[in-house]
Design a protein around this motif. Structure first.
Motif, PDB file in Angstrom:
ATOM      1  N   LEU A   6       5.056  -5.387  16.236  1.00  0.00           N
ATOM      2  CA  LEU A   6       4.026  -5.578  15.213  1.00  0.00           C
ATOM      3  C   LEU A   6       3.493  -4.231  14.728  1.00  0.00           C
ATOM      4  O   LEU A   6       3.259  -4.044  13.526  1.00  0.00           O
ATOM      5  CB  LEU A   6       2.903  -6.431  15.805  1.00  0.00           C
ATOM      6  N   LYS A   7       3.315  -3.289  15.642  1.00  0.00           N
ATOM      7  CA  LYS A   7       2.840  -1.945  15.265  1.00  0.00           C
ATOM      8  C   LYS A   7       3.861  -1.235  14.369  1.00  0.00           C
ATOM      9  O   LYS A   7       3.496  -0.568  13.399  1.00  0.00           O
ATOM     10  CB  LYS A   7       2.572  -1.110  16.519  1.00  0.00           C
ATOM     11  N   VAL A   8       5.150  -1.354  14.693  1.00  0.00           N
ATOM     12  CA  VAL A   8       6.201  -0.709  13.892  1.00  0.00           C
ATOM     13  C   VAL A   8       6.240  -1.315  12.487  1.00  0.00           C
ATOM     14  O   VAL A   8       6.298  -0.604  11.476  1.00  0.00           O
ATOM     15  CB  VAL A   8       7.566  -0.835  14.593  1.00  0.00           C
ATOM     16  N   ILE A   9       6.206  -2.640  12.418  1.00  0.00           N
ATOM     17  CA  ILE A   9       6.232  -3.311  11.108  1.00  0.00           C
ATOM     18  C   ILE A   9       5.006  -2.921  10.288  1.00  0.00           C
ATOM     19  O   ILE A   9       5.105  -2.619   9.095  1.00  0.00           O
ATOM     20  CB  ILE A   9       6.330  -4.843  11.291  1.00  0.00           C
ATOM     21  N   ALA A  15       3.234   2.833   5.353  1.00  0.00           N
ATOM     22  CA  ALA A  15       3.925   3.986   4.769  1.00  0.00           C
ATOM     23  C   ALA A  15       4.456   3.639   3.380  1.00  0.00           C
ATOM     24  O   ALA A  15       4.344   4.436   2.436  1.00  0.00           O
ATOM     25  CB  ALA A  15       5.065   4.434   5.678  1.00  0.00           C
ATOM     26  N   MET A  16       5.008   2.433   3.222  1.00  0.00           N
ATOM     27  CA  MET A  16       5.497   2.017   1.908  1.00  0.00           C
ATOM     28  C   MET A  16       4.347   1.897   0.912  1.00  0.00           C
ATOM     29  O   MET A  16       4.477   2.293  -0.254  1.00  0.00           O
ATOM     30  CB  MET A  16       6.255   0.684   2.028  1.00  0.00           C
ATOM     31  N   ALA A  17       3.223   1.372   1.328  1.00  0.00           N
ATOM     32  CA  ALA A  17       2.067   1.237   0.436  1.00  0.00           C
ATOM     33  C   ALA A  17       1.564   2.609  -0.005  1.00  0.00           C
ATOM     34  O   ALA A  17       1.219   2.806  -1.180  1.00  0.00           O
ATOM     35  CB  ALA A  17       0.956   0.451   1.141  1.00  0.00           C
ATOM     36  N   ILE A  18       1.538   3.561   0.917  1.00  0.00           N
ATOM     37  CA  ILE A  18       1.092   4.922   0.572  1.00  0.00           C
ATOM     38  C   ILE A  18       2.065   5.563  -0.415  1.00  0.00           C
ATOM     39  O   ILE A  18       1.658   6.183  -1.400  1.00  0.00           O
ATOM     40  CB  ILE A  18       0.926   5.766   1.844  1.00  0.00           C
ATOM     41  N   LEU A  19       3.367   5.424  -0.190  1.00  0.00           N
ATOM     42  CA  LEU A  19       4.375   5.990  -1.093  1.00  0.00           C
ATOM     43  C   LEU A  19       4.304   5.356  -2.485  1.00  0.00           C
ATOM     44  O   LEU A  19       4.363   6.036  -3.504  1.00  0.00           O
ATOM     45  CB  LEU A  19       5.774   5.828  -0.510  1.00  0.00           C
ATOM     46  N   ILE A  20       4.173   4.043  -2.550  1.00  0.00           N
ATOM     47  CA  ILE A  20       4.104   3.342  -3.832  1.00  0.00           C
ATOM     48  C   ILE A  20       2.821   3.732  -4.580  1.00  0.00           C
ATOM     49  O   ILE A  20       2.842   4.008  -5.784  1.00  0.00           O
ATOM     50  CB  ILE A  20       4.211   1.809  -3.627  1.00  0.00           C
TER      51      ILE A  20
END
Length: 163
Positions: A6-9, A15-20
């Motif tokens: 759960l922590k990895v997901i 990380a994807m939200a920050i990049l987007i």
């Protein structure tokens, strides 16, 4: 074990939200910068009023474009234009004739019949002029531009008489 997955997901999603989000902010920034119009160029043959107005006009920045909706700006005042008809109606001297410019690159208009005289602007190929006369050494022609009524000197031999 389930807690680690759960922590990895959650980490990957964060990380994807920050990049987007960063990419979207960067795209909006560059789109705003490219939509700003550049300042009007000032050419050497512009009138003094145009040069003064261009010098007063500040170049827009990100702050001024962001705050432009909040502020009310005053509209620029139109500059008075000299009437070309008043100059064009001057009487023609004897021997004056209509002509067109034959030099493909156009001609430089000068204040006096000298190579080093002040440049008053230019006139393009096939422009209609009135040849008013020749200089004493016959190497310069005094012309009047039909569209504006402006008078100047050009090198002789670069105009053709219109029949």
């Amino acid at each position: 074990m389930l807690s680690n997955i759960l922590k990895v997901i959650l980490g990957v999603l964060l990380a994807m939200a920050i990049l987007i989000g960063g990419s979207a902010a960067l795209a909006i920034y560059f789109m705003n910068r490219t939509s700003i119009s550049p300042p009007k160029p000032v050419f050497s043959n512009d009138k003094a009023a145009v040069k003064a107005q261009a010098a007063k006009t500040p170049t827009p920045t990100a702050k001024t474009t962001a705050n432009s909706s909040a502020k009310t700006t005053s509209k620029p005042k139109p500059t008075p234009i000299e009437s070309p008809l008043a100059e064009a109606e001057k009487p023609l001297p004897p021997g004056a004739y209509p002509a067109t410019v034959t030099w493909p690159q156009g001609l430089i208009l000068r204040a006096e019949p000298k190579v080093n005289a002040e440049r008053l602007g230019g006139i393009g190929f096939n422009a209609k002029v009135i040849v008013l006369g020749l200089s004493d050494d016959k190497t310069w022609q005094k012309i009047r531009i039909e569209s504006s009524g402006k008078e100047a000197w050009v090198k002789a031999g670069n105009t053709k008489k219109v029949q």
